[in-house]
Write a protein that holds these residues in place. Structure first.
Motif, mmCIF file in Angstrom:
data_model
loop_
_atom_site.group_PDB
_atom_site.id
_atom_site.type_symbol
_atom_site.label_atom_id
_atom_site.label_comp_id
_atom_site.label_asym_id
_atom_site.label_seq_id
_atom_site.Cartn_x
_atom_site.Cartn_y
_atom_site.Cartn_z
ATOM 1 N N UNK A 1 36.436 45.834 36.026
ATOM 2 C CA UNK A 1 36.701 46.642 37.206
ATOM 3 C C UNK A 1 35.613 47.695 37.430
ATOM 4 N N UNK A 2 35.170 48.326 36.351
ATOM 5 C CA UNK A 2 34.098 49.321 36.471
ATOM 6 C C UNK A 2 32.819 48.653 36.975
ATOM 7 N N UNK A 3 32.511 47.487 36.423
ATOM 8 C CA UNK A 3 31.307 46.765 36.851
ATOM 9 C C UNK A 3 31.384 46.387 38.332
ATOM 10 N N UNK A 4 32.569 45.923 38.768
ATOM 11 C CA UNK A 4 32.716 45.548 40.176
ATOM 12 C C UNK A 4 32.619 46.774 41.076
ATOM 13 N N UNK A 5 33.172 47.875 40.626
ATOM 14 C CA UNK A 5 33.080 49.117 41.401
ATOM 15 C C UNK A 5 31.615 49.524 41.585
ATOM 16 N N UNK A 6 30.853 49.399 40.537
ATOM 17 C CA UNK A 6 29.425 49.732 40.608
ATOM 18 C C UNK A 6 28.679 48.755 41.515
ATOM 19 N N UNK A 7 29.073 47.472 41.465
ATOM 20 C CA UNK A 7 28.447 46.475 42.337
ATOM 21 C C UNK A 7 28.681 46.808 43.810
ATOM 22 N N UNK A 8 29.908 47.216 44.119
ATOM 23 C CA UNK A 8 30.237 47.560 45.509
ATOM 24 C C UNK A 8 29.436 48.780 45.954
ATOM 25 N N UNK B 1 26.611 49.691 44.882
ATOM 26 C CA UNK B 1 25.215 49.271 45.056
ATOM 27 C C UNK B 1 25.038 48.545 46.391
ATOM 28 N N UNK B 2 25.983 47.648 46.709
ATOM 29 C CA UNK B 2 25.927 46.919 47.974
ATOM 30 C C UNK B 2 25.987 47.864 49.173
ATOM 31 N N UNK B 3 26.716 48.951 49.017
ATOM 32 C CA UNK B 3 26.968 49.859 50.137
ATOM 33 C C UNK B 3 25.937 50.971 50.270
ATOM 34 N N UNK C 1 29.949 40.331 54.988
ATOM 35 C CA UNK C 1 29.803 41.781 55.075
ATOM 36 C C UNK C 1 29.948 42.393 53.683
ATOM 37 N N UNK C 2 29.084 43.331 53.291
ATOM 38 C CA UNK C 2 29.181 43.920 51.944
ATOM 39 C C UNK C 2 30.501 44.666 51.749
ATOM 40 N N UNK C 3 30.962 44.684 50.496
ATOM 41 C CA UNK C 3 32.175 45.412 50.164
ATOM 42 C C UNK C 3 33.444 44.790 50.703
ATOM 43 N N UNK C 4 33.420 43.467 50.967
ATOM 44 C CA UNK C 4 34.565 42.801 51.589
ATOM 45 C C UNK C 4 35.355 41.967 50.583
#
Length: 399
Positions: free
Chosen positions: A67-74, A76-78, A126-129
């Motif tokens: 979850x932390x990794x995905x949060x960081x990925x989002x 970064x995308x945003x 779209x990023x963050x979707x």
């Protein structure tokens, strides 16, 4: 150089110690931020119904790490993302459900083989979707029109738009056999491929979904009138697109599909009765929900794909992001792949049926679909020669 050696150091050593103190301060802030992120995500997991089974040390560490990794990925995308002016937000967390934010919720409603896979591909680029693909897939090959089945279908959409997977066990179980339920969601499927058991658990799906500021959903099984309560819910804040296609093109695209053997799928009269009712509903919704409802023909999007897509994204309060522009550039120039591919020559794909459909079949469809065709602004072919050469898409007007 140890921190203790800074005390009493003269000259150059003092400057080095100042630099070291600054570095320690930055490291402290970074660690604090990561710890806070972990704490927020752990709280989401603990508050998810049925999560106790996951909260052992080993699994908790793995879950929080994902979850932390995905949060960081989002995040970064945003980076550098331009929020729509009408959203009135200044920070990403204002849109993240897991942090108390109100996500942007976009819903596409249509029928099988009417352009929804393409439009779903656009919004999911779209990023963050977080993309809810066919969330009513477990209802089978049918149109949901009324009764308890309709009420349950709308409840399910509400649960998913709120990232509440605790009530979605039937869909999750269905996804074991039908991977399309999950594999169209790129971020989620990247986890499902390596940890399939975890991705069948609501206690993972709910907090994972809650990380995403943009929630998009498309369904081909729900009739338009049933979406009224979603549009009326101001807290939910749904913006809904109804996508329609010429029934001759839709039925031609459904031909020879083994799954399309039921009356709800292969019968022209049934399809066109639905289209007439949907036209009446769309006319009402346009007046009642002028800012949150839109009806668009697939052909109109395809003939002017960049302009129309930009307009629809503005309606959804989404940015015409470079990722979406790249999707359009790579998916609309030429057709390739199978019947379910989103790679299409956008100008030819909507009307290729008129070159291939036998005149006798076109006649039969027009015989039971004339009202639907005229309401939605489609022209009728007057004979086989006319069928092969005319422009079937006319002007759309609402009552």
């Amino acid at each position: 150089m140890g921190f203790g050696r800074c005390i009493g150091s003269p000259g150059v050593m003092l400057r080095k110690c100042v630099v070291l103190l600054v570095l320690f301060s930055v490291m402290f802030l970074v660690v604090s931020e990561l710890t806070q992120s972990d704490d927020v995500i752990k709280a989401q997991v603990k508050e998810t119904p049925g999560s106790r089974g996951l909260m052992n040390n080993t699994m908790n560490t793995k879950l929080v790490g994902i979850l932390v990794e995905q949060r960081q990925n989002i995040e970064q995308q945003m980076k550098g993302y331009k929020f729509h002016a009408k959203l009135n937000v200044s920070h990403l967390k204002d849109l993240v459900p897991g942090e108390g934010g109100q996500p942007v919720r976009s819903v596409i409603v249509t029928s099988w083989r009417s352009g929804s896979t393409f439009m779903g591909g656009v919004v999911s680029s779209h990023p963050g979707t977080f993309y809810h693909y066919e969330p009513l897939h477990d209802f089978g090959v049918k149109q949901i029109r009324h009764g308890e089945e309709a009420a349950q279908a709308v409840r399910n959409l509400r649960h998913l738009l709120d990232c509440e997977y605790g009530e979605m066990e039937h869909l999750i179980e269905h996804g074991r056999s039908f991977k399309c339920v999950f594999n169209q969601n790129k971020a989620l499927w990247s986890q499902c491929k390596t940890l399939p058991d975890l991705c069948r658990k609501p206690e993972f799906l709910s907090p994972f979904c809650s990380l995403f500021p943009f929630q998009s959903l498309k369904t081909v099984r729900l009739r338009l009138n049933l979406t009224e309560e979603l549009l009326e819910d101001k807290k939910l804040g749904v913006r809904l697109l109804y996508l329609v296609r010429d029934p001759r093109g839709t039925l031609h695209s459904r031909r020879n599909k083994n799954w399309c053997s039921r009356k709800d799928c292969n019968d022209p009269e049934t399809l066109c009765k639905d289209l007439v009712r949907d036209y009446i509903t769309a006319s009402v919704f346009r007046r009642k929900f002028p800012n949150s409802f839109r009806a668009v023909r697939y052909e109109d999007i395809s003939f002017n794909v960049f302009h129309e897509t930009k307009e629809l994204l503005d309606f959804f309060r989404l940015d015409f992001h470079p990722d979406i522009q790249k999707f359009l550039q790579t998916h609309t120039g030429r057709s390739k792949g199978n019947a379910y591919s989103t790679f299409r020559d956008s100008k030819a794909a909507p009307v290729h049926w008129q070159k291939e459909m036998p005149w006798e079949k076109a006649q039969r469809i027009q015989g039971v679909c004339e009202k639907a065709l005229r309401l939605w602004g489609y022209e009728l072919a007057e004979g086989e020669e006319h069928l092969r050469s005319f422009m079937p898409v006319g002007r759309l007007e609402f009552a």
